[in-house]
Write a protein that holds these residues in place. Structure first.
Motif, PDB file in Angstrom:
ATOM      1  N   GLY A   1       0.905  -0.791   0.135  1.00  0.00           N
ATOM      2  CA  GLY A   1      -0.235   0.129   0.309  1.00  0.00           C
ATOM      3  C   GLY A   1       0.700   1.167  -0.465  1.00  0.00           C
ATOM      4  N   PRO A   2       1.730   1.238   1.540  1.00  0.00           N
ATOM      5  CA  PRO A   2       2.227   2.775   1.651  1.00  0.00           C
ATOM      6  C   PRO A   2       3.308   2.916   0.032  1.00  0.00           C
ATOM      7  N   LEU A   3       3.758   1.500  -0.249  1.00  0.00           N
ATOM      8  CA  LEU A   3       5.251   1.321  -1.871  1.00  0.00           C
ATOM      9  C   LEU A   3       4.539   2.133  -3.088  1.00  0.00           C
ATOM     10  N   TYR A   4       3.131   1.503  -3.265  1.00  0.00           N
ATOM     11  CA  TYR A   4       2.857   2.015  -4.567  1.00  0.00           C
ATOM     12  C   TYR A   4       1.730   3.230  -3.810  1.00  0.00           C
ATOM     13  N   ARG A   5       1.950   3.527  -3.410  1.00  0.00           N
ATOM     14  CA  ARG A   5       1.101   5.199  -3.003  1.00  0.00           C
ATOM     15  C   ARG A   5       2.177   6.336  -3.057  1.00  0.00           C
ATOM     16  N   ARG A   6       3.438   5.675  -3.572  1.00  0.00           N
ATOM     17  CA  ARG A   6       4.152   6.538  -3.045  1.00  0.00           C
ATOM     18  C   ARG A   6       5.253   6.674  -4.570  1.00  0.00           C
ATOM     19  N   HIS A   7       4.749   5.768  -4.921  1.00  0.00           N
ATOM     20  CA  HIS A   7       5.697   5.433  -6.266  1.00  0.00           C
ATOM     21  C   HIS A   7       4.733   6.248  -7.434  1.00  0.00           C
ATOM     22  N   TYR A   8       2.787   5.969  -7.437  1.00  0.00           N
ATOM     23  CA  TYR A   8       1.985   6.696  -7.609  1.00  0.00           C
ATOM     24  C   TYR A   8       2.417   8.798  -8.096  1.00  0.00           C
ATOM     25  N   ARG A   9       2.469   9.236  -6.303  1.00  0.00           N
ATOM     26  CA  ARG A   9       2.166  10.292  -5.985  1.00  0.00           C
ATOM     27  C   ARG A   9       3.623  10.812  -6.538  1.00  0.00           C
ATOM     28  N   GLU A  10       4.818   9.823  -7.413  1.00  0.00           N
ATOM     29  CA  GLU A  10       6.119  10.469  -7.880  1.00  0.00           C
ATOM     30  C   GLU A  10       6.170  10.825  -9.645  1.00  0.00           C
ATOM     31  N   LEU A  11       5.055  10.054  -9.715  1.00  0.00           N
ATOM     32  CA  LEU A  11       4.483   9.803 -11.169  1.00  0.00           C
ATOM     33  C   LEU A  11       4.233  11.345 -11.379  1.00  0.00           C
ATOM     34  N   VAL A  12       2.973  11.703 -10.890  1.00  0.00           N
ATOM     35  CA  VAL A  12       1.809  13.101 -11.161  1.00  0.00           C
ATOM     36  C   VAL A  12       3.569  14.118 -10.496  1.00  0.00           C
ATOM     37  N   LYS A  13       4.101  14.150  -9.224  1.00  0.00           N
ATOM     38  CA  LYS A  13       5.004  15.111  -9.189  1.00  0.00           C
ATOM     39  C   LYS A  13       5.816  15.022 -10.802  1.00  0.00           C
ATOM     40  N   VAL A  14       6.519  14.112 -11.134  1.00  0.00           N
ATOM     41  CA  VAL A  14       6.971  14.070 -12.122  1.00  0.00           C
ATOM     42  C   VAL A  14       6.341  14.874 -13.561  1.00  0.00           C
ATOM     43  N   LYS A  15       5.254  14.219 -13.532  1.00  0.00           N
ATOM     44  CA  LYS A  15       4.406  15.299 -14.660  1.00  0.00           C
ATOM     45  C   LYS A  15       4.339  16.366 -14.330  1.00  0.00           C
ATOM     46  N   ASN A  16       4.133  16.581 -13.485  1.00  0.00           N
ATOM     47  CA  ASN A  16       3.877  18.365 -13.147  1.00  0.00           C
ATOM     48  C   ASN A  16       4.529  19.021 -13.481  1.00  0.00           C
ATOM     49  N   TYR A  17       5.778  18.798 -13.460  1.00  0.00           N
ATOM     50  CA  TYR A  17       7.236  19.604 -12.869  1.00  0.00           C
ATOM     51  C   TYR A  17       7.822  19.340 -14.800  1.00  0.00           C
TER      52      TYR A  17
ATOM     53  N   ILE B   1      -7.216  -2.100  -7.321  1.00  0.00           N
ATOM     54  CA  ILE B   1      -7.289  -3.230  -7.245  1.00  0.00           C
ATOM     55  C   ILE B   1      -6.821  -3.287  -5.473  1.00  0.00           C
ATOM     56  N   LEU B   2      -5.779  -2.629  -5.150  1.00  0.00           N
ATOM     57  CA  LEU B   2      -4.814  -2.960  -3.906  1.00  0.00           C
ATOM     58  C   LEU B   2      -6.355  -2.280  -2.749  1.00  0.00           C
ATOM     59  N   GLU B   3      -7.374  -1.286  -2.772  1.00  0.00           N
ATOM     60  CA  GLU B   3      -8.157  -1.006  -1.849  1.00  0.00           C
ATOM     61  C   GLU B   3      -9.230  -2.175  -2.158  1.00  0.00           C
ATOM     62  N   GLU B   4      -9.498  -2.692  -3.239  1.00  0.00           N
ATOM     63  CA  GLU B   4     -10.308  -3.580  -2.737  1.00  0.00           C
ATOM     64  C   GLU B   4      -9.516  -5.109  -1.813  1.00  0.00           C
ATOM     65  N   ILE B   5      -8.616  -5.347  -2.142  1.00  0.00           N
ATOM     66  CA  ILE B   5      -8.301  -6.111  -1.092  1.00  0.00           C
ATOM     67  C   ILE B   5      -7.777  -6.059  -0.122  1.00  0.00           C
ATOM     68  N   GLU B   6      -7.555  -4.442   0.366  1.00  0.00           N
ATOM     69  CA  GLU B   6      -7.720  -3.858   1.912  1.00  0.00           C
ATOM     70  C   GLU B   6      -8.825  -3.834   2.721  1.00  0.00           C
ATOM     71  N   ASN B   7     -10.145  -3.813   1.963  1.00  0.00           N
ATOM     72  CA  ASN B   7     -11.174  -3.933   2.211  1.00  0.00           C
ATOM     73  C   ASN B   7     -11.830  -4.897   2.568  1.00  0.00           C
ATOM     74  N   GLU B   8     -11.441  -5.800   2.126  1.00  0.00           N
ATOM     75  CA  GLU B   8     -12.219  -6.920   2.079  1.00  0.00           C
ATOM     76  C   GLU B   8     -11.742  -7.599   3.431  1.00  0.00           C
ATOM     77  N   ASP B   9     -13.026  -8.365   4.362  1.00  0.00           N
ATOM     78  CA  ASP B   9     -12.746  -9.201   5.371  1.00  0.00           C
ATOM     79  C   ASP B   9     -11.652  -9.445   6.243  1.00  0.00           C
ATOM     80  N   THR B  10     -11.154 -10.368   5.199  1.00  0.00           N
ATOM     81  CA  THR B  10      -9.647 -10.393   6.064  1.00  0.00           C
ATOM     82  C   THR B  10      -8.762  -9.917   5.796  1.00  0.00           C
ATOM     83  N   PRO B  11      -7.426  -9.694   6.666  1.00  0.00           N
ATOM     84  CA  PRO B  11      -6.691  -8.451   6.429  1.00  0.00           C
ATOM     85  C   PRO B  11      -5.114  -9.690   5.345  1.00  0.00           C
ATOM     86  N   SER B  12      -4.690  -9.037   4.746  1.00  0.00           N
ATOM     87  CA  SER B  12      -3.758  -9.497   4.174  1.00  0.00           C
ATOM     88  C   SER B  12      -2.674  -9.536   5.485  1.00  0.00           C
TER      89      SER B  12
END
Length: 326
Positions: A137-153, A184-195
């Motif tokens: 979760g933290p890794l992919y969300r961080r990478h997503y934010r970094e892609l947006v940052k590069v796009k803005n630059y 998809i990651l959010e779907e997994i995180e919201n499932e009843d059984t935690p990873s």
């Protein structure tokens, strides 16, 4: 390594006969066989725990490099500057070839066996083995934010170079991949059984899967930590597919080879799909660009980006097949 290895090796109760420089390490011929002295990132407690895991794997019949203890019964030695190293068995073999399907299949089956044993390990996992920053979760969300940052630059640039033009043209496609993966990651995180986080290799690639006369040996467990075990599988498949133009048949056979040894659960199949859907290569090139000197862009980076764009239709074809595998 900035110091001579002799000062570190003096901390071990071994007769050192010869020391030669290897790739990021020292190969040591000793009275107890050939050893490898390598830097170790982490605490002495972490080194001790990893040594126990490697010993347990060996006890269970899985050949794993063993770590030598110092004269002070510590798994890691420390030089005068506080830099840590550990001394482990030297495994002789050739790296798994990305051009030989037999090598890749043997490596991925060996990985499945490793995961099976690690999942059955009854040792309590200490907190220092867990790093939330590197969880999916933290890794992919961080990478997503970094892609947006590069796009803005890039968008703020008045004059764009070849890399920036290619990045800007391809950004909508890859950022949509990233968004879909996060959904998809959010779907997994919201499932009843935690990873559940389990021990995994942490750096499984062709360089750490050696072909030996006894079969494939997995080496270099220094990056072992807690995560979804399928992360190892996704990383290996991604690297092999990148080197084989995302050949759909090959990718599916590799995943099926793993599944034949250790069954991939429905949740893990989802995670495998999102891990391969997330544009890791695009992020990696963008991140390298972001951290580089903007006045001079590496021609190699432009070449890699163009090559990635060229075979992107094959990657999407593979992902379509993988989605039906879920």
């Amino acid at each position: 390594m900035y110091n001579q290895p002799e000062t570190i090796l003096e901390q071990y109760d071994l007769e050192i006969r010869q020391v030669t420089k290897g790739r990021g390490a020292y190969i040591c011929d000793t009275d107890c066989g050939r050893k490898l002295l390598v830097p170790f990132r982490g605490s002495k407690e972490r080194a001790a725990f990893l040594r126990e895991i490697l010993m347990e794997l060996e006890r269970l019949g899985f050949p794993a490099e063993q770590v030598c203890m110092t004269k002070n019964d510590e798994a890691a030695a420390e030089d005068e500057w506080g830099t840590r190293y550990w001394l482990k068995d030297f495994v002789s073999g050739s790296e798994c070839s990305a051009g030989r399907e037999a090598d890749m299949t043997a490596a991925i089956k060996c990985l499945a066996k490793l995961h099976t044993l690690l999942l059955s390990c009854r040792m309590e996992i200490p907190e220092f083995m867990k790093n939330e920053r590197n969880e999916p979760g933290p890794l992919y969300r961080r990478h997503y934010r970094e892609l947006v940052k590069v796009k803005n630059y890039v968008r703020s640039r008045k004059s764009r170079n070849a890399f920036e033009l290619a990045f800007q043209a391809q950004y909508p496609h890859y950022i949509q991949n990233a968004k879909d993966a996060l959904e998809i990651l959010e779907e997994i995180e919201n499932e009843d059984t935690p990873s559940e986080m389990h021990l995994f290799h942490g750096d499984f690639n062709q360089h750490n899967a050696l072909r030996t006369p006894e079969g494939i040996r997995i080496v270099n467990f220094e990056n072992m930590g807690c995560n979804e075990p399928v992360v190892d599988l996704a990383n290996f498949v991604r690297k092999m597919m990148e080197k084989n133009n995302w050949e759909t048949g090959l990718g599916m056979r590799l995943i099926e080879a793993y599944d034949s040894i250790r069954t991939i659960s429905a949740k893990e199949r989802k995670f495998l799909y999102l891990s391969l859907l997330f544009p890791e290569k695009f992020w990696k090139l963008s991140n390298h660009y972001s951290n580089s000197h903007k006045a001079w862009i590496s021609g190699r980076d432009i070449e890699k980006l163009n090559r990635m764009i060229e075979i992107e239709p094959e990657r999407m074809k593979f992902l379509e097949n993988l989605f039906s595998f879920q």
